[in-house]
Design a protein around this motif. Sequence first.
Motif, PDB file in Angstrom:
ATOM      1  N   VAL A  80     -25.965 -22.874  80.414  1.00 52.68           N
ATOM      2  CA  VAL A  80     -26.744 -21.704  79.990  1.00 52.68           C
ATOM      3  C   VAL A  80     -26.902 -20.731  81.156  1.00 52.68           C
ATOM      4  O   VAL A  80     -26.781 -19.513  80.990  1.00 52.68           O
ATOM      5  CB  VAL A  80     -28.112 -22.127  79.430  1.00 52.68           C
ATOM      6  CG1 VAL A  80     -29.014 -20.918  79.222  1.00 52.68           C
ATOM      7  CG2 VAL A  80     -27.937 -22.878  78.110  1.00 52.68           C
ATOM      8  N   ASN A  99     -23.696 -18.754  81.712  1.00 49.82           N
ATOM      9  CA  ASN A  99     -23.433 -17.791  80.653  1.00 49.82           C
ATOM     10  C   ASN A  99     -24.481 -16.692  80.559  1.00 49.82           C
ATOM     11  O   ASN A  99     -24.265 -15.686  79.872  1.00 49.82           O
ATOM     12  CB  ASN A  99     -23.317 -18.512  79.312  1.00 49.82           C
ATOM     13  CG  ASN A  99     -21.987 -19.208  79.143  1.00 49.82           C
ATOM     14  OD1 ASN A  99     -20.978 -18.581  78.847  1.00 49.82           O
ATOM     15  ND2 ASN A  99     -21.975 -20.512  79.369  1.00 49.82           N
ATOM     16  N   SER A 100     -25.613 -16.876  81.250  1.00 49.84           N
ATOM     17  CA  SER A 100     -26.662 -15.849  81.226  1.00 49.84           C
ATOM     18  C   SER A 100     -26.559 -14.893  82.410  1.00 49.84           C
ATOM     19  O   SER A 100     -27.423 -14.034  82.584  1.00 49.84           O
ATOM     20  CB  SER A 100     -28.050 -16.501  81.226  1.00 49.84           C
ATOM     21  OG  SER A 100     -28.322 -17.133  82.473  1.00 49.84           O
ATOM     22  N   VAL A 109     -26.441 -13.972  76.497  1.00 56.58           N
ATOM     23  CA  VAL A 109     -27.252 -15.190  76.499  1.00 56.58           C
ATOM     24  C   VAL A 109     -28.591 -14.931  77.170  1.00 56.58           C
ATOM     25  O   VAL A 109     -28.648 -14.469  78.315  1.00 56.58           O
ATOM     26  CB  VAL A 109     -26.511 -16.333  77.218  1.00 56.58           C
ATOM     27  CG1 VAL A 109     -27.400 -17.565  77.337  1.00 56.58           C
ATOM     28  CG2 VAL A 109     -25.221 -16.667  76.470  1.00 56.58           C
ATOM     29  N   SER A 140     -32.321 -19.685  75.116  1.00 59.21           N
ATOM     30  CA  SER A 140     -31.208 -20.629  74.956  1.00 59.21           C
ATOM     31  C   SER A 140     -31.563 -22.009  75.504  1.00 59.21           C
ATOM     32  O   SER A 140     -31.228 -23.033  74.900  1.00 59.21           O
ATOM     33  CB  SER A 140     -29.963 -20.085  75.654  1.00 59.21           C
ATOM     34  OG  SER A 140     -29.553 -18.865  75.073  1.00 59.21           O
TER      35      SER A 140
END
Length: 222
Positions: free
Chosen positions: A172, A175-176, A197, A202
Amino acid sequence: MAQPTAFQRARTDEQRAARRAIILETTLSLLTTTRVADLTLNELARTVGLAKSNVLRYFESREAILLELYDREYAAWLDALDVALAGIVSIEPIADVMAQTISERPIFCDLCASAPGVLEHNVSAEVAAAYKRSAVANAERLGALVLPRLGVDSFASGIVFVGGVNIIVGGVWANSQPSTGMAAAYEANPDLRAMRVNLGYSLRELLATLLVGVVARTPRTS
């Protein structure tokens, strides 16, 4: 940012431990403004006030420094989680607390995301073994902090839970953190913004889903 430190060569175990502590604290300070992937040993050595070769007297590589810092940051997260979980015994609030305490620690998240693909490379077997022993201790503590609250006592469930948490945090986080170009694309294209994201959301949703699975099913051992 940490200021360069005037070093004299460490001659005792206590002095060496003090030098190592300063290097770790300087690394932590640098990571408040620099991503793990971008931090170089040259920059660290310059900030500490040592030649790169002298930093390597205390840690065998950049990755060895970051692995030890990751262990420290993992333990610090568990300390905070222990306090925040007081009195909580159900999935949704546990996921909320886990997501919040993780989101508050971007350096921990960045180190977690970098550990398997970057930090576990360029280290000796001795450093790798020490890191893995610390990781096992952290894993056991994480499982003990969370799973008994949900009535889960399976060893296999603990392994899946801790592995899942680490994968969720690292994945996470990675991807953030979009690149400049990707962030600009999200901003310029409203139809793409839903794909960006959100770290806290998430984490919470994936951790809650993991916990539901761990409670509902005991993993196979092979």
